[in-house]
Design an enzyme around this catalytic site. Structure first.
Site, short mmCIF file in Angstrom:
data_model
loop_
_atom_site.label_atom_id
_atom_site.label_comp_id
_atom_site.label_asym_id
_atom_site.label_seq_id
_atom_site.Cartn_x
_atom_site.Cartn_y
_atom_site.Cartn_z
N ARG A 8 -5.32 4.17 34.37
CA ARG A 8 -4.86 5.45 33.30
C ARG A 8 -6.09 6.14 32.85
O ARG A 8 -7.20 5.62 32.45
CB ARG A 8 -3.95 4.85 32.18
CG ARG A 8 -3.37 6.21 31.46
CD ARG A 8 -2.70 5.40 30.28
NE ARG A 8 -2.23 6.67 29.55
CZ ARG A 8 -1.86 6.50 28.12
NH1 ARG A 8 -1.90 5.30 27.58
NH2 ARG A 8 -1.47 7.55 27.18
N HIS A 9 -6.07 7.54 33.09
CA HIS A 9 -6.96 8.30 32.40
C HIS A 9 -7.52 8.02 31.16
O HIS A 9 -6.66 7.23 30.22
CB HIS A 9 -6.64 9.79 32.40
CG HIS A 9 -5.44 10.00 31.43
ND1 HIS A 9 -5.42 10.25 29.97
CD2 HIS A 9 -4.15 10.35 31.65
CE1 HIS A 9 -4.25 10.22 29.71
NE2 HIS A 9 -3.36 10.18 30.26
N GLY A 10 -8.62 8.41 30.58
CA GLY A 10 -9.18 8.10 29.34
C GLY A 10 -8.38 8.97 28.25
O GLY A 10 -7.54 9.70 28.57
N GLU B 243 1.52 13.29 36.08
CA GLU B 243 2.43 12.62 34.96
C GLU B 243 4.00 13.18 34.99
O GLU B 243 4.17 14.27 35.62
CB GLU B 243 1.84 12.74 33.56
CG GLU B 243 2.62 12.39 32.32
CD GLU B 243 2.67 10.55 32.51
OE1 GLU B 243 3.38 10.18 33.28
OE2 GLU B 243 2.26 9.85 31.35
#
Length: 199
Positions: free
Chosen positions: A7-9, A85
């Protein structure tokens, strides 16, 4: 074949508890620091040798992928729209309290222009199928989003893996014939060290 799902930051909206969906919110400084932490971990783990990175088209995923690819000195491939998303429609940009105030506790079951979970699972599985077909002998890092990853795990494992997906968490799946075996799930130990340092 191994696939590392990330998952992205962190973003400012994550920090404020605002639902992002397909709104293109950039990483904040902590999110960039998290990405560097994961990159360092991946450099140091001998059991994995990642070949390339692929991300969704949203900037928070692309920048996370860019930081990791540069640190590992591996290619960053063009984004894949199937990794986007979930679209949350009218709920995007709102906090939990704001959503419940406007639409009640079952806001996520209402028709607010939100993408259906079944549609997300379908595109996530389509991506995984194509990845396995095209790169059967590769180790691939995939940078995506919490909502999409949660639906992918439901599609693959039903109700077995149901934790909230953390920012910069790492999940590793191994392709075995027709199945994906879970080797590591939602692991954020690289970020725990960051928390300890702040104390």
């Amino acid at each position: 074949m191994l696939v590392g799902l990330v998952r992205h930051g962190l973003t400012d909206w994550n920090q404020a508890g605002r639902i992002q969906g397909q709104s293109d919110i950039p990483l904040n400084d902590e999110g960039r620091s998290q990405a560097r932490r994961l990159a360092r971990r991946l450099q140091e783990e001998p059991e994995y040798r990642w070949d390339f990175v692929i991300t969704s088209g949203l900037s928070r995923a692309q920048e996370t992928g860019s930081i990791i690819a540069e640190a590992l000195q591996i290619p960053l491939y063009d984004p894949d729209s199937r990794l986007m998303e979930k679209a949350f429609g009218q709920a995007e940009g709102l906090t939990h309290t704001e959503r419940e105030t406007l639409w009640g506790m079952d806001w996520d079951q209402q028709d607010l222009g939100q993408e259906k979970d079944e549609a997300i699972r379908e595109r996530a599985l389509s991506f995984m199928h194509d990845l396995a077909e095209r790169y059967p002998d590769k180790q691939v890092l995939v940078i995506s989003h919490g909502g999409l990853l949660a639906q992918l795990y439901i599609a693959l494992y039903e109700q077995t893996y149901m934790e909230r997906i953390g920012n910069l968490s790492l999940t590793v799946l191994e392709k075995q014939s027709e199945h994906w075996d879970m080797r590591l799930y939602n692991c954020t130990r690289h970020l725990q060290e960051m928390i300890e340092e702040k104390k």
